[in-house]
Design a protein around this motif. Sequence first.
Motif, PDB file in Angstrom:
ATOM      1  N   GLU A 106      44.928   7.536   4.371  1.00  0.00           N
ATOM      2  CA  GLU A 106      44.565   8.297   5.567  1.00  0.00           C
ATOM      3  C   GLU A 106      45.109   9.725   5.512  1.00  0.00           C
ATOM      4  O   GLU A 106      44.421  10.679   5.891  1.00  0.00           O
ATOM      5  N   ARG A 110      42.758  13.183   5.606  1.00  0.00           N
ATOM      6  CA  ARG A 110      42.918  14.278   6.562  1.00  0.00           C
ATOM      7  C   ARG A 110      43.166  15.600   5.831  1.00  0.00           C
ATOM      8  O   ARG A 110      42.674  16.659   6.243  1.00  0.00           O
ATOM      9  N   MET A 113      39.798  16.865   4.575  1.00  0.00           N
ATOM     10  CA  MET A 113      38.968  17.427   5.641  1.00  0.00           C
ATOM     11  C   MET A 113      39.496  18.782   6.082  1.00  0.00           C
ATOM     12  O   MET A 113      38.711  19.703   6.353  1.00  0.00           O
ATOM     13  N   ASN A 114      40.817  18.924   6.127  1.00  0.00           N
ATOM     14  CA  ASN A 114      41.399  20.224   6.492  1.00  0.00           C
ATOM     15  C   ASN A 114      41.061  21.288   5.446  1.00  0.00           C
ATOM     16  O   ASN A 114      40.899  22.468   5.772  1.00  0.00           O
ATOM     17  N   ARG A 119      38.362  18.462  10.654  1.00  0.00           N
ATOM     18  CA  ARG A 119      37.526  17.288  10.878  1.00  0.00           C
ATOM     19  C   ARG A 119      36.135  17.665  11.394  1.00  0.00           C
ATOM     20  O   ARG A 119      35.128  17.158  10.895  1.00  0.00           O
ATOM     21  N   THR A 120      36.062  18.552  12.368  1.00  0.00           N
ATOM     22  CA  THR A 120      34.767  18.904  12.961  1.00  0.00           C
ATOM     23  C   THR A 120      33.869  19.591  11.941  1.00  0.00           C
ATOM     24  O   THR A 120      32.684  19.275  11.817  1.00  0.00           O
ATOM     25  N   PHE A 122      34.097  19.456   8.667  1.00  0.00           N
ATOM     26  CA  PHE A 122      33.755  18.516   7.592  1.00  0.00           C
ATOM     27  C   PHE A 122      32.647  17.572   8.036  1.00  0.00           C
ATOM     28  O   PHE A 122      31.702  17.304   7.291  1.00  0.00           O
ATOM     29  N   LYS A 123      32.756  17.112   9.277  1.00  0.00           N
ATOM     30  CA  LYS A 123      31.744  16.182   9.797  1.00  0.00           C
ATOM     31  C   LYS A 123      30.386  16.860   9.907  1.00  0.00           C
ATOM     32  O   LYS A 123      29.347  16.242   9.630  1.00  0.00           O
ATOM     33  N   GLU A 129      33.050  11.696   9.084  1.00  0.00           N
ATOM     34  CA  GLU A 129      34.413  11.922   8.630  1.00  0.00           C
ATOM     35  C   GLU A 129      34.689  11.003   7.451  1.00  0.00           C
ATOM     36  O   GLU A 129      34.032   9.984   7.275  1.00  0.00           O
ATOM     37  N   THR A 131      37.770   8.638   5.688  1.00  0.00           N
ATOM     38  CA  THR A 131      38.964   7.932   6.127  1.00  0.00           C
ATOM     39  C   THR A 131      39.804   7.524   4.919  1.00  0.00           C
ATOM     40  O   THR A 131      39.412   7.743   3.772  1.00  0.00           O
ATOM     41  N   SER A 356      34.185   5.058  12.440  1.00  0.00           N
ATOM     42  CA  SER A 356      35.016   5.107  11.242  1.00  0.00           C
ATOM     43  C   SER A 356      36.474   5.238  11.647  1.00  0.00           C
ATOM     44  O   SER A 356      36.866   6.241  12.241  1.00  0.00           O
ATOM     45  N   THR A 357      37.263   4.225  11.347  1.00  0.00           N
ATOM     46  CA  THR A 357      38.674   4.238  11.725  1.00  0.00           C
ATOM     47  C   THR A 357      39.456   3.277  10.848  1.00  0.00           C
ATOM     48  O   THR A 357      38.975   2.194  10.516  1.00  0.00           O
TER      49      THR A 357
END
Length: 511
Positions: A106, A110, A113-114, A119-120, A122-123, A129, A131, A356-357
Amino acid sequence: MATEIVIAHDVGTSGVKSALVNSKGEIICHATHPYPMFTPQPGWVEQDPLDYWNAIVANTKILLKATNPDEIAGLVFTTQSMGIIPVDETGTVLRRNITWVDGRAEEQARWLMNLFGGRTAFKSFLGIEITGKDVIPKLRWLKQNEPDIYSKTYKVLDVNGYLRFKATGNVAAEWSGASSWGFNVKKKDWEHLFFMAAGFDRQKLPELIRSTDIAGVLTKEAAKEMGLNQGIPVYGGCDDSQSAAVGAGCVAEGSVFAYLGTAAQLGVTTAKAVKFKNGAACIQGADPKMNLLIGVTETAGNNVEWLIQNFYKMELEEFGKEKMYELLTEEVKVVQAGADELIFTPWFLGERCPVSTTTTRGTMFNLGMEHTRGHIARALFEGIGYNLRWIIENYEKDFRLNIPEFRFIGGGSQNKTWMQAVADITGRKIITTNYPTMAGALGAAMCAFVGARIYPDFSEIDRIVKTKETFLPNAENKATYDKLFVNYKNVYRSLKATYHKANYDRFNTAI
């Protein structure tokens, strides 16, 4: 022309299902062999690759009791996706497989994605996203946390790649397996940008082949272990979602299948390369010309096994597993639809789709004194149905699909009570098939038959797969399930932050 026979191995999360399949599409016989999962800490799920191979060897010997080794014209694997099995230049496995349900990376997800703006951003770029369960973050985790293993790694293989290597001595990655790592379905190549961004050495990626390609031939050593003849062609095969789609007969544009086994899946076959969204991924199909829009509910049958072990242990010991399923179903049948407002979410190992989690977990919501063991069982069955309905809702909204019906395969599809509940919850017609538990092996066999040019293309599956039963939604239960479906989604939304707070540090603390 003589009927040809292939051996197809369906290598899942809990065991291998193997089948002798002839070129008429008939399953001559089949065998099953289980193996364990290892959870060295919360959120981690590993398996020993040698357990896969030993199970395949054991099953092959059973299958050969029904035929002569001289009759076997090919070997093919369909396997669980997203495995990470590093091997050195001699082919020695360097660590246990980090499986598809393992969520250890995880922090790395993150970070990646950064790197792409957060996150926003990348999505909006990828559609979903990533995970800690995704492959590229786990490759970065391997490099950071097990540098000695990473430095010794010649190639990283998935489960199919490992088994083909054991069988042929050749190293390769098949298109559908690669697409659950990082694969461009338009260019039919690795998505190099993401591996490069993660700092992963792309030289450690295998060369790519198609599902219908001959990956090599059976070596002398592998043939001796299995009791087969040296030199049998071994085909590329595919991941299990893709073989399930073929084995369900869903090879035409827009055809839909659902699978209910250890996990649950809902897939749509399409030639389009649609954008990833809400946990749904567009991946390479078994047919090199087609893709598969797929949403995976990570635990389904596993949850039922947990229920039996913890709520029906005495009955299991007294009656055995087969009778136990009958008893469980009878208890579910006497509980009214909706389980008296009890909701049981199936997210035992987190979730991939419709959300997704890695930190979410199962929850029993609204438990009261009126609820019995049967209510809990029914609520667990219904929880899978709610998850599938949520995926369907997203598909119709995100991709403008119309899904009035779908074919259901997998062991769970043999439970008529469960199928009726899913039909009622989703409001869709459900059709079961004549090969519910062997659909994956049948789909894999099609890769070999098309590769050997015994069949001209994958559409020949239409002659083989027959419908068995049809379940129509019961209108009397619509209002109940519409209400509870809203509550089901609200359980996730209300508790999402609490799940994260409870589990993020627990799942991301190194041992």
